[in-house]
Design a protein around this motif. Structure first.
Motif, PDB file in Angstrom:
ATOM      1  N   ALA A  77       0.835  -1.207   0.000  1.00  0.00           N
ATOM      2  CA  ALA A  77       0.000   0.000   0.000  1.00  0.00           C
ATOM      3  C   ALA A  77       0.870   1.257   0.000  1.00  0.00           C
ATOM      4  CB  ALA A  77      -0.934  -0.008   1.202  1.00  0.00           C
ATOM      5  N   ASP A  78       1.980   1.229   0.776  1.00  0.00           N
ATOM      6  CA  ASP A  78       2.892   2.371   0.780  1.00  0.00           C
ATOM      7  C   ASP A  78       3.480   2.603  -0.613  1.00  0.00           C
ATOM      8  OD1 ASP A  78       2.476   2.955   3.421  1.00  0.00           O
ATOM      9  OD2 ASP A  78       4.126   1.693   4.134  1.00  0.00           O
ATOM     10  N   ALA A  79       3.854   1.493  -1.280  1.00  0.00           N
ATOM     11  CA  ALA A  79       4.392   1.616  -2.641  1.00  0.00           C
ATOM     12  C   ALA A  79       3.332   2.176  -3.583  1.00  0.00           C
ATOM     13  CB  ALA A  79       4.883   0.249  -3.140  1.00  0.00           C
ATOM     14  N   GLU A  80       2.097   1.681  -3.448  1.00  0.00           N
ATOM     15  CA  GLU A  80       1.009   2.183  -4.287  1.00  0.00           C
ATOM     16  C   GLU A  80       0.751   3.655  -4.016  1.00  0.00           C
ATOM     17  OE1 GLU A  80      -1.807   1.918  -7.264  1.00  0.00           O
ATOM     18  OE2 GLU A  80      -0.321   0.442  -6.610  1.00  0.00           O
ATOM     19  N   VAL A  81       0.813   4.023  -2.728  1.00  0.00           N
ATOM     20  CA  VAL A  81       0.623   5.439  -2.372  1.00  0.00           C
ATOM     21  C   VAL A  81       1.744   6.291  -2.968  1.00  0.00           C
ATOM     22  CG1 VAL A  81       0.678   7.049  -0.438  1.00  0.00           C
ATOM     23  CG2 VAL A  81      -0.726   5.014  -0.303  1.00  0.00           C
ATOM     24  N   ALA A  82       2.965   5.759  -2.926  1.00  0.00           N
ATOM     25  CA  ALA A  82       4.093   6.490  -3.517  1.00  0.00           C
ATOM     26  C   ALA A  82       3.871   6.704  -5.017  1.00  0.00           C
ATOM     27  CB  ALA A  82       5.396   5.734  -3.269  1.00  0.00           C
ATOM     28  N   LYS A  83       3.408   5.624  -5.706  1.00  0.00           N
ATOM     29  CA  LYS A  83       3.121   5.763  -7.142  1.00  0.00           C
ATOM     30  C   LYS A  83       2.018   6.788  -7.378  1.00  0.00           C
ATOM     31  CE  LYS A  83       4.470   1.041  -8.395  1.00  0.00           C
ATOM     32  NZ  LYS A  83       3.993  -0.250  -8.933  1.00  0.00           N
ATOM     33  N   LEU A  84       0.966   6.688  -6.560  1.00  0.00           N
ATOM     34  CA  LEU A  84      -0.143   7.636  -6.717  1.00  0.00           C
ATOM     35  C   LEU A  84       0.313   9.067  -6.446  1.00  0.00           C
ATOM     36  CD1 LEU A  84      -3.043   5.619  -5.071  1.00  0.00           C
ATOM     37  CD2 LEU A  84      -2.774   6.161  -7.484  1.00  0.00           C
ATOM     38  N   LYS A  85       1.206   9.234  -5.474  1.00  0.00           N
ATOM     39  CA  LYS A  85       1.719  10.570  -5.199  1.00  0.00           C
ATOM     40  C   LYS A  85       2.545  11.087  -6.379  1.00  0.00           C
ATOM     41  CE  LYS A  85       1.683  10.451  -0.152  1.00  0.00           C
ATOM     42  NZ  LYS A  85       2.477  10.449   1.088  1.00  0.00           N
ATOM     43  N   GLU A  86       3.325  10.176  -6.992  1.00  0.00           N
ATOM     44  CA  GLU A  86       4.073  10.573  -8.189  1.00  0.00           C
ATOM     45  C   GLU A  86       3.118  11.007  -9.294  1.00  0.00           C
ATOM     46  OE1 GLU A  86       6.557   7.352  -9.251  1.00  0.00           O
ATOM     47  OE2 GLU A  86       7.959   7.596  -7.576  1.00  0.00           O
ATOM     48  N   LYS A  87       2.047  10.190  -9.498  1.00  0.00           N
ATOM     49  CA  LYS A  87       1.058  10.565 -10.511  1.00  0.00           C
ATOM     50  C   LYS A  87       0.397  11.886 -10.162  1.00  0.00           C
ATOM     51  CE  LYS A  87      -0.082   5.889 -12.074  1.00  0.00           C
ATOM     52  NZ  LYS A  87      -1.176   4.891 -12.215  1.00  0.00           N
ATOM     53  N   LEU A  88       0.149  12.085  -8.860  1.00  0.00           N
ATOM     54  CA  LEU A  88      -0.454  13.342  -8.434  1.00  0.00           C
ATOM     55  C   LEU A  88       0.470  14.513  -8.723  1.00  0.00           C
ATOM     56  CD1 LEU A  88      -2.747  14.809  -6.987  1.00  0.00           C
ATOM     57  CD2 LEU A  88      -1.607  14.335  -4.824  1.00  0.00           C
ATOM     58  N   GLU A  89       1.768  14.323  -8.464  1.00  0.00           N
ATOM     59  CA  GLU A  89       2.733  15.373  -8.781  1.00  0.00           C
ATOM     60  C   GLU A  89       2.749  15.649 -10.278  1.00  0.00           C
ATOM     61  OE1 GLU A  89       4.412  17.279  -6.785  1.00  0.00           O
ATOM     62  OE2 GLU A  89       3.539  16.305  -5.024  1.00  0.00           O
ATOM     63  N   GLU A  90       2.723  14.549 -11.096  1.00  0.00           N
ATOM     64  CA  GLU A  90       2.681  14.738 -12.549  1.00  0.00           C
ATOM     65  C   GLU A  90       1.411  15.477 -12.956  1.00  0.00           C
ATOM     66  OE1 GLU A  90       3.007  10.871 -14.171  1.00  0.00           O
ATOM     67  OE2 GLU A  90       5.138  10.606 -13.648  1.00  0.00           O
ATOM     68  N   ALA A  91       0.287  15.083 -12.328  1.00  0.00           N
ATOM     69  CA  ALA A  91      -0.971  15.754 -12.651  1.00  0.00           C
ATOM     70  C   ALA A  91      -0.910  17.226 -12.263  1.00  0.00           C
ATOM     71  CB  ALA A  91      -2.131  15.060 -11.941  1.00  0.00           C
ATOM     72  N   LYS A  92      -0.296  17.524 -11.120  1.00  0.00           N
ATOM     73  CA  LYS A  92      -0.149  18.921 -10.715  1.00  0.00           C
ATOM     74  C   LYS A  92       0.747  19.678 -11.689  1.00  0.00           C
ATOM     75  CE  LYS A  92      -0.985  18.402  -5.754  1.00  0.00           C
ATOM     76  NZ  LYS A  92      -0.403  18.495  -4.398  1.00  0.00           N
ATOM     77  N   GLU A  93       1.827  19.012 -12.144  1.00  0.00           N
ATOM     78  CA  GLU A  93       2.696  19.655 -13.140  1.00  0.00           C
ATOM     79  C   GLU A  93       1.928  19.922 -14.426  1.00  0.00           C
ATOM     80  OE1 GLU A  93       6.039  17.151 -13.623  1.00  0.00           O
ATOM     81  OE2 GLU A  93       6.921  17.604 -11.656  1.00  0.00           O
ATOM     82  N   ASP A  94       1.135  18.892 -14.863  1.00  0.00           N
ATOM     83  CA  ASP A  94       0.308  19.101 -16.064  1.00  0.00           C
ATOM     84  C   ASP A  94      -0.676  20.239 -15.849  1.00  0.00           C
ATOM     85  OD1 ASP A  94       1.618  17.005 -17.249  1.00  0.00           O
ATOM     86  OD2 ASP A  94       0.096  15.507 -16.727  1.00  0.00           O
ATOM     87  N   GLU A  95      -1.239  20.295 -14.648  1.00  0.00           N
ATOM     88  CA  GLU A  95      -2.185  21.378 -14.345  1.00  0.00           C
ATOM     89  C   GLU A  95      -1.485  22.729 -14.386  1.00  0.00           C
ATOM     90  OE1 GLU A  95      -5.255  22.711 -10.759  1.00  0.00           O
ATOM     91  OE2 GLU A  95      -3.991  20.929 -10.557  1.00  0.00           O
ATOM     92  N   ASP A  96      -0.269  22.796 -13.817  1.00  0.00           N
ATOM     93  CA  ASP A  96       0.486  24.049 -13.855  1.00  0.00           C
ATOM     94  C   ASP A  96       0.816  24.446 -15.295  1.00  0.00           C
ATOM     95  OD1 ASP A  96       0.393  24.161 -11.120  1.00  0.00           O
ATOM     96  OD2 ASP A  96       2.341  23.179 -10.837  1.00  0.00           O
ATOM     97  N   LYS A  97       1.235  23.435 -16.102  1.00  0.00           N
ATOM     98  CA  LYS A  97       1.527  23.721 -17.511  1.00  0.00           C
ATOM     99  C   LYS A  97       0.282  24.225 -18.226  1.00  0.00           C
ATOM    100  CE  LYS A  97       5.284  20.357 -17.985  1.00  0.00           C
ATOM    101  NZ  LYS A  97       5.700  19.083 -18.629  1.00  0.00           N
ATOM    102  N   ALA A  98      -0.853  23.547 -17.961  1.00  0.00           N
ATOM    103  CA  ALA A  98      -2.097  23.978 -18.591  1.00  0.00           C
ATOM    104  C   ALA A  98      -2.477  25.381 -18.153  1.00  0.00           C
ATOM    105  CB  ALA A  98      -3.218  22.983 -18.247  1.00  0.00           C
ATOM    106  N   LYS A  99      -2.264  25.685 -16.855  1.00  0.00           N
ATOM    107  CA  LYS A  99      -2.564  27.029 -16.372  1.00  0.00           C
ATOM    108  C   LYS A  99      -1.666  28.060 -17.059  1.00  0.00           C
ATOM    109  CE  LYS A  99      -4.347  25.950 -11.766  1.00  0.00           C
ATOM    110  NZ  LYS A  99      -4.109  26.056 -10.309  1.00  0.00           N
ATOM    111  N   LYS A 100      -0.359  27.729 -17.174  1.00  0.00           N
ATOM    112  CA  LYS A 100       0.562  28.644 -17.849  1.00  0.00           C
ATOM    113  C   LYS A 100       0.178  28.830 -19.309  1.00  0.00           C
ATOM    114  CE  LYS A 100       4.548  27.685 -14.893  1.00  0.00           C
ATOM    115  NZ  LYS A 100       5.927  27.104 -14.841  1.00  0.00           N
TER     116      LYS A 100
END
Length: 468
Positions: free
Chosen positions: A329-352
């Motif tokens: 579960a910790d590994a899955e959470v780590a992956k999900l957090k990475e995806k969340l960071e990527e999604a936030k980066e995509d969101e920031d790029k989209a905002k820019k």
């Protein structure tokens, strides 16, 4: 000329208006494209936000699952600790029972040795009895009169807890029932014997033998009072072996003192050995029964210990499984957090990107507004030119009419000139004919020539002047 100038200005204004319209259309197209890009960027931003939210929800769900798994892991650890404590408790009980079993085994061995010693004593006493029967030593019954022991009273001088009975004239062979006499109680003895370390008297209560002194022979435990028939027993407190108190009263009230006959009071060696063996056998039986019970309890405890160990192993296995699930579960959470960071980066790029498109859109809208202002000014200028041109066209129309009239007059004059030229040609032809006849005729002037003055030349030909 003014009309031509106005027409040129009008054409220039039309060209500028057309260019402005084309530029406006081009900018409108760019603006529409930028708006589409802006909408796409907003859609991308919304999708990125939605994706980030979904990833955040997944992370929250994973965190909740991890929390549940950690709770289960804590429960598994608690179960493991309980199982360990239970196993330790069972192990301690097992050790205690094992110690009891070992003690019982040692006691069993001691009892067996005691039985063997009793058997040896029986054999020895049998041998001694056989030797006594074959000798000429006189027995107690053959003593002279007055020397028989009979029934004698002894007073205990040992303060409480008093003196305990012995099964045999041996300090070590003590009767554990605690019914021995204490000062100032008395006992009735029917036999006396020299033991290994002291003199013993045999009580008529049937409880056994009592030492007259201590093992060293230094302290008196019983004092001889005399024969029963020579004493007033109502003055004494009798200990009959049932209890340590109240025996004198019962004797004073007429109780029977002869609990055993004089001849049977002194146990024979066979009876002593038999009693000792019976006692050892009973003790051995009790030991064996206790050992059997303890063995059964030990077996039950061992089984419980094995079950506790199995429970502990199961708890450990469960705890390990729960720990593995927590790690996954910790590994899955780590992956999900990475995806969340990527999604936030995509969101920031989209905002820019959306911000950039919005800025470009604002610039284009500003430029379009400027072009619209230019267009409006050009349209105003064009309207003014059209007004001026209208006035000029009105003036030009009157001029054109005047020019047309003059052109018509000129055409008429030209027509008349052509007619005059035709007539002149005819006249020339006539002149030529006249010249041919010149020599034949004199020069004549027509009356017309005289009348026209400067309108004819010397030959009489009409001079026609064309007006410009």
């Amino acid at each position: 000329h003014e009309v031509a100038v106005l027409k040129e200005k009008l054409e220039e204004a039309k060209d500028k208006t057309r260019e402005t319209a084309e530029e406006n259309a081009r900018l409108e197209g760019q603006l529409a494209e930028l708006r589409r890009d802006l909408e796409n960027a907003k859609d991308d931003e919304d999708r990125a936000k939605k994706k980030a939210k979904e990833e955040a929800d997944k992370v929250d769900e994973a965190d909740a699952e991890v929390a549940k798994l950690k709770e289960k892991l804590e429960e598994a650890k608690e179960d493991e600790d309980k199982a360990k404590k239970k196993a330790e408790k069972k192990s301690e009980e097992n050790d205690e029972l094992q110690a009891l079993v070992d003690n019982l085994q040692r006691e069993d061995e001691a009892n067996k040795q005691e039985i063997a010693q009793a058997n040896d004593e029986i054999d020895r006493l049998n041998a001694a009895l056989a030797g006594q029967k074959g000798s000429n030593v006189p027995t107690g019954a053959e003593l002279p009169e007055g020397f028989e022991f009979g029934r004698r009273v002894y007073e205990c001088v040992q303060a409480p807890p008093g003196v305990g009975y012995r099964f045999t004239p041996d300090f070590a062979d003590k009767n554990p029932d605690g019914s021995g006499p204490q000062a100032p109680q008395v006992i009735i003895a029917d036999a006396i014997c020299q033991g290994p370390k002291a003199i013993f008297v045999h009580g008529t209560s049937g409880r056994g033998w009592l030492p007259v002194t201590d093992p060293a022979g230094k302290r008196i435990l019983f004092r001889h009072l005399g024969r029963v028939e020579d004493l007033d027993m109502s003055q004494y407190e009798l200990n009959d072996g049932e209890s340590k108190l109240g025996q004198g009263k019962s004797y004073a009230m007429g109780g029977d003192l002869r609990t055993s006959s004089p001849n049977s009071a002194v146990s024979s060696p066979e009876e002593k050995a038999a009693k000792k063996k019976a006692k050892a056998d009973a003790k051995l039986q009790e030991s064996e029964e206790a050992a059997a019970g303890l063995r059964k309890e030990l077996a039950d405890l061992r089984q419980a210990y094995e079950e506790a160990k199995e429970d502990e192993d199961k708890a450990k296995k469960k705890a390990k499984e729960e720990a593995d699930k927590v790690d996954e579960a910790d590994a899955e959470v780590a992956k999900l957090k990475e995806k969340l960071e990527e999604a936030k980066e995509d969101e920031d790029k989209a905002k820019k990107k959306a911000k950039k498109k919005s800025e470009e859109n604002d610039e284009l809208e500003h430029e379009i507004e400027e072009l619209k202002g230019k267009k409006d000014s050009l349209e105003a200028e064009l309207a003014a030119l059209k007004g001026e041109m209208g006035a000029s066209l009105t003036s030009s129309r009157s001029l054109e009419l005047d020019v047309q009239a003059k052109q018509d007059a000129l055409s008429e004059a030209n027509r008349r000139g052509d007619e005059a030229e035709s007539e002149l040609k005819k006249l020339k032809e006539e002149l030529e004919e006249a010249n041919e006849d010149k020599d034949k005729a004199c020069l004549l002037y027509t009356s017309d020539a005289a009348d026209e003055e400067d309108s004819v030349d010397l030959g009489g030909r009409r001079i026609i002047k064309k007006k410009k």
